[in-house]
Design an enzyme around this catalytic site. Structure first.
Site: not given
Length: 482
Positions: A236-237, A256-257, A385
């Site tokens: 996620g973020s 996992e960002l 992002e």
């Protein structure tokens, strides 16, 4: 969190301790293109969560005792069944995720591949090693052996953008490693995970081994903080992920960002139509809602104007559209609020001197693909992002300065480098601060057995089946005095 049911929708049970349960509370899932009610999913409460955690803990010994052939049989049953319901899964992705049909079909294929790779890994991965201990005179006559054992119950939190495959990247390694799990799917796209749970319930997984629980974020915090879990895997973020790590206690954490991936194009690259199509697919596919979407396009100054002109010409014919159509590359963003946020970022950039080369119109959750240049590197749309259909193009003067520009980001997931020069390929591999360097392709390339993950704000640890299995196991030492 709605309650009234409209016609033509389906209700889905959640799964607690391997069993379907309806709690009487419902989460409404909208069709992301039509915005009509698509489905309702049963919503977990605190009591359901507690039962799931207790059940997972109770299942640790039985899961750990599963033989490789038993785990492989479970995973291969899933492969078979996913193949049989391929069309249904595709339609779910189109509806709940707004994913264009071709991309949805590709994700179902990756779901199947991911479970197949896990089934293969069960019987192929080394399970231990002999460790020589006689490295000093005092240890003479001792023999050492190390084996891999499951870490125990794990908590899994999956994102909205790949609700089948990124869920598979958590569930399949957990089964292969021998770990019971509790998974919270994204509230915007929970149906995909519940379909996986439905298939898992048909297998010989031990009773209590898995739960899939849509639930509000505040209740799900127990998945982060409860020490009965030995590992937390979150996708996620970056803001949410690093906060989770800070509160996770003693458990292992993998994150996992995401990122703001760059592709760099050297002047020895042929500016073919295939290259332009690849850049467009990488930047705007699934409305840019991909962790390794092409956000920054760095082009050597000698070919900058030519590549920019070709890109703009092709983009002028690209429009956001109905995800149900085979011809659609990008459909709606996941919700209107995200499109508004992105539009705000774009307006801020323009106010600071950025040029809109094409696109940028927004209507509801539909955001026309935008290409920007002359963007200040301090602006949100450049340094954060975007997770939307935006790409930024800029020129660089020499290879080393281009690499330095990529590295200036606080993210470091993957980067793409187009060059025919072997020395430059190796320089990029040596000097780029990213988890993966992709040569002569875009950073969006991923195969499901790759060690996949990033550095800096992009995360911690690696996904990819073999890497995730290792994360869900720990070494246990045996020493024998001979």
């Amino acid at each position: 969190m709605g309650s009234t049911a409209a016609q033509h929708h389906q209700d889905y049970s959640l799964y607690v301790a391997g069993q379907p349960v309806q709690t009487g509370e419902w989460l409404e899932v909208k069709h992301k293109y039509s915005q009509e009610l698509y489905a309702r999913v049963a919503l977990a409460d605190a009591e359901t969560l507690e039962k799931a955690i207790q059940s997972a803990t109770q299942a640790e010994a039985e899961m750990a005792a599963l033989e490789p052939f038993q785990k492989q049989k479970i995973l291969l049953h899933c492969v078979k069944r996913f193949n049989e319901i391929r069309e249904e899964l595709t339609e779910i992705l189109i509806a709940e995720g707004g994913k264009p049909r071709k991309a949805a079909s590709a994700e179902v294929e990756r779901l199947i591949n991911t479970f197949q790779i896990a089934a293969d890994a069960v019987t192929q991965m080394d399970q231990g090693r002999i460790l020589p201990l006689a490295v000093t005179a005092a240890a003479s006559g001792y023999q050492g052996m190390v084996k891999q054992v499951p870490i125990g119950a794990v908590s899994l939190i999956s994102p909205f953008n790949f609700p089948l495959n990124l869920t598979a990247h958590k569930i399949a390694p957990a089964i292969a490693a021998g770990c019971p799990f509790v998974l919270k799917p994204a509230s915007l796209t929970p149906v995909s995970a519940l379909k996986i749970a439905e298939i898992l319930a048909e297998t010989d997984l031990p009773k209590n081994a898995f739960s899939v629980l849509p639930c509000p974020r505040d209740l799900a915090d127990v998945l982060v903080t409860d020490d009965r879990f030995k590992l937390l895997s979150f996708t996620g973020s970056d803001v949410v992920g690093w906060d989770m790590k800070a509160r996770a206690g003693r458990k292992k954490v993998t994150l996992e960002l995401g990122g703001n991936a760059a592709v760099m194009i050297e002047p020895d690259t042929e500016l073919s139509e295939q290259l332009i199509d690849r850049l467009i697919g990488g930047a705007y596919g699934h409305a840019g809602q991909v962790c390794i979407s092409v956000q920054r396009i760095l082009v050597h100054q000698d070919i900058f104007e030519e590549l920019k002109d070709k890109l703009v010409q092709k983009l002028q014919n690209l429009k956001a559209g109905d995800p149900n159509l085979e011809t659609t590359l990008l459909g709606p963003m996941i919700k209107e609020a995200e499109a508004k946020r992105l539009h705000r970022w774009m307006e801020d950039a323009v106010a600071q001197g950025a040029h809109v080369l094409t696109g940028g119109e927004v209507k509801g959750a539909m955001f026309e693909p935008i290409l920007l240049e002359k963007v200040d590197h301090q602006l949100e749309i450049y340094r954060n992002e975007v997770f939307g259909p935006v790409a930024i193009i800029e020129a660089y003067s020499d290879f080393e300065s281009g690499i330095a520009c990529i590295n200036s980001s606080r993210f470091g997931l993957q980067a793409g480098i187009y060059t025919q020069n072997l020395q430059k390929m190796m320089y990029a591999w040596d000097h780029l601060h990213v988890g993966g360097v992709i040569i002569n392709d875009i950073p969006s390339f991923r195969v499901d057995n790759m060690p996949y993950g990033g550095v800096k704000d992009s995360g911690l640890g690696r996904e990819g089946i073999q890497s995730a299995i290792r994360d869900m196991q720990e070494e246990r030492m045996l020493v024998i005095k001979c």
